[in-house]
Every structure is written in C-alpha cells, then in structure tokens.
Write a protein that holds these residues in place. Sequence first.
Motif, short mmCIF file in Angstrom:
data_model
loop_
_atom_site.label_atom_id
_atom_site.label_comp_id
_atom_site.label_asym_id
_atom_site.label_seq_id
_atom_site.Cartn_x
_atom_site.Cartn_y
_atom_site.Cartn_z
N LEU A 68 3.63 0.49 2.90
CA LEU A 68 3.36 -0.61 3.83
C LEU A 68 3.20 -1.89 3.02
CD1 LEU A 68 2.60 -1.41 6.80
CD2 LEU A 68 0.23 -0.96 6.15
N PHE A 120 0.52 5.53 0.72
CA PHE A 120 -0.34 6.50 1.40
C PHE A 120 0.24 7.91 1.26
CE2 PHE A 120 -2.44 3.17 3.93
CZ PHE A 120 -1.45 2.19 3.97
N TYR A 144 0.85 -1.18 0.00
CA TYR A 144 0.00 0.00 0.00
C TYR A 144 0.89 1.23 0.00
CZ TYR A 144 -4.21 -2.68 1.22
OH TYR A 144 -5.27 -3.54 1.21
N TYR A 166 5.23 6.58 17.68
CA TYR A 166 6.18 7.01 16.67
C TYR A 166 7.05 8.13 17.24
CZ TYR A 166 3.63 4.59 12.93
OH TYR A 166 3.04 3.65 12.13
N LEU A 186 -4.83 10.90 7.41
CA LEU A 186 -4.70 10.14 6.17
C LEU A 186 -5.46 10.85 5.06
CD1 LEU A 186 -3.81 7.56 4.66
CD2 LEU A 186 -5.98 6.53 5.36
N SER A 235 -2.56 -6.00 4.78
CA SER A 235 -1.28 -5.33 5.00
C SER A 235 -0.62 -5.84 6.27
CB SER A 235 -1.49 -3.82 5.07
OG SER A 235 -2.48 -3.50 6.02
N TYR A 250 -0.14 11.23 3.77
CA TYR A 250 -0.64 11.78 5.02
C TYR A 250 -0.39 13.28 5.02
CZ TYR A 250 -1.12 7.20 7.31
OH TYR A 250 -1.50 5.93 7.67
N LEU A 295 8.49 4.34 13.57
CA LEU A 295 7.80 3.51 14.55
C LEU A 295 8.74 3.08 15.66
CD1 LEU A 295 5.16 1.98 15.32
CD2 LEU A 295 6.15 0.00 14.13
N ARG A 342 -5.13 6.63 -0.12
CA ARG A 342 -4.47 5.34 -0.06
C ARG A 342 -4.58 4.63 -1.41
NH1 ARG A 342 -7.05 0.65 3.66
NH2 ARG A 342 -8.67 0.85 2.08
N PHE A 396 3.32 13.76 3.94
CA PHE A 396 4.21 12.60 3.98
C PHE A 396 3.68 11.51 3.07
CE2 PHE A 396 7.13 13.67 7.30
CZ PHE A 396 6.44 14.51 8.15
N LEU A 431 4.62 1.02 8.76
CA LEU A 431 4.64 2.13 7.80
C LEU A 431 6.03 2.72 7.69
CD1 LEU A 431 1.45 4.25 8.61
CD2 LEU A 431 2.01 3.24 6.41
N SER A 452 -3.04 -4.42 11.14
CA SER A 452 -2.42 -4.52 9.83
C SER A 452 -1.29 -3.52 9.60
CB SER A 452 -3.47 -4.28 8.75
OG SER A 452 -3.99 -2.96 8.88
N GLY A 453 -1.22 -2.52 10.45
CA GLY A 453 -0.21 -1.49 10.24
C GLY A 453 -0.74 -0.28 9.51
N GLN A 454 -1.96 -0.35 9.00
CA GLN A 454 -2.54 0.81 8.31
C GLN A 454 -3.07 1.77 9.37
OE1 GLN A 454 -4.80 0.56 4.77
NE2 GLN A 454 -4.45 -1.62 4.51
N VAL A 455 -2.34 2.83 9.58
CA VAL A 455 -2.69 3.78 10.63
C VAL A 455 -3.54 4.89 10.05
CG1 VAL A 455 -1.81 5.36 12.35
CG2 VAL A 455 -0.57 3.26 11.84
N LYS A 456 -4.68 5.10 10.62
CA LYS A 456 -5.55 6.16 10.12
C LYS A 456 -5.74 7.28 11.12
CE LYS A 456 -8.23 3.22 7.02
NZ LYS A 456 -9.58 2.75 6.64
#
Lengths: 119, 114
Positions: free
Chosen positions: A95, A35, A33, B35, A47, A103, A37, B45, A50, A91, A107, B99-103
């Motif tokens: 991932l 992204f 993935y 982070y 976010l 995923s 940000y 991280l 994506r 940014f 990140l 999953s590591g997908q940070v929102k």
Amino acid sequence: AQTVTQSQPEMSVQEAETVTLSCTYDTSENNYYLFWYKQPPSRQMILVIRQEAYKQQNATENRFSVNFQKAAKSFSLKISDSQLGDTAMYFCASLGADAGGTSYGKLTFGQGTILTVHP
Amino acid sequence: EAGVAQSPRYKIIEKRQSVAFWCNPISGHATLYWYQQILGQGPKLLIQFQNNGVVDDSQLPKDRFSAERLKGVDSTLKIQPAKLEDSAVYLCASSLEPSGQVKFFGPGTRLTVL
C-alpha cells in the motif's frame, strides 16, 4: 502502480519448526507499507504483521517476523515454532504512503501461499 | 467487539440471474471495502466507501455490478446479471480511517454461478 509476487503456491512445515514465506514486490512509491495477511480455511482474513518501508528495523509480532530487504524489494515472513493453527493461506500485500507515513490508495495483494502445518 | 458481518455465506445461482450481498462493518468504522477473491488469487478491490460516499470504484464492472451504502453503515453489493466468471468469494472489510490499511475482514460470501 504496485505489483506483489508470491512464488510459492504451497508450503508445508512440521509443528514446532520454522518456515519462511517469500514475497517480492515492485512499486513506484517512495514510501509504502507492506503487510502479511492470514486467511484460515474459515475465510476470515486477519492482519498478521505490518512494515513501513522507511523503517529499517524488521517488524516482529510474537512468533511472526519479517525480513525486509528494501533494495531487493523482498519481504519474507518467518513463522517460528509453527502451530497447527498457523495452517492457512498467507497473502503479502502493499500500500502506498506519503512521506509522513499516511497511507493511501488500495491494497495490492499477491497470489497467496498455502501453508500447511503437520503434527 | 463484534466483527464485520456478511450474509449470505454461500450462494449458488444460474448465469444471468441477479444476486445481492450484505455487509455490516464494525461499529464506528467509516471506511468500507468490497473485495473480489477469485479462487487461487489474492483479493481485488471492487469499491471503497468513506461513510456513504464512493472513494474508489475504478475496478468495479459497472455494467453489471453496483454497490451502495446509503446511511453510511451497512452496504449491499449487487450483481445483475451474473456471469460464470463472477464465481468468487466476495469479502467485505472495514477500517476506522480511509487510509486503505484494512485490518478487519468479514468471513466472505462464496458465490457460485452455474
């Protein structure tokens, strides 16, 4: 391992104009993935958009769209009709993901691009 | 929906002192991240929790940094003793899945070590 590079430390644009932020990446993953940000001066990271690598269609979120060039490992962000509220640090991040799209890992962020929108 | 909460927002300490940061993730988010963002760089991280267990702490300087999430909800990050190079913004984030997908990120704690 993944690396993300943003070669533009700073960019500026006039309100209502369009600006493109650049990002290149390198990864050994077959799927991943990408992204973008946004981090406004108040510091809360948000976010923006994506993209999953195996999807050919470029992602779009209102005024934000990406140009994903998989072969070139390029992932640029286009902001149309720029607004004063778009002023922020942006940014690019990557991932890893498995073939099913789940995923995993952590990140990896680029160094960031400071975007200033002028009235 | 309340966001990720962090405190304090700012902290200034002398080198060799100790400091602790607190994070309360979004309700129901099992995964919590810390982070470190040094000025002019992207976030890195430090540690990832899934509930109260550590998923990844490979980049945490364990000789001086520690973190816990005892009840699987809020978390503390401690630095003892602090060094000048620890000056940074410490961001907490949370997500529903591991999953590591940070929102969702918190506002961060800006640490200055003098």
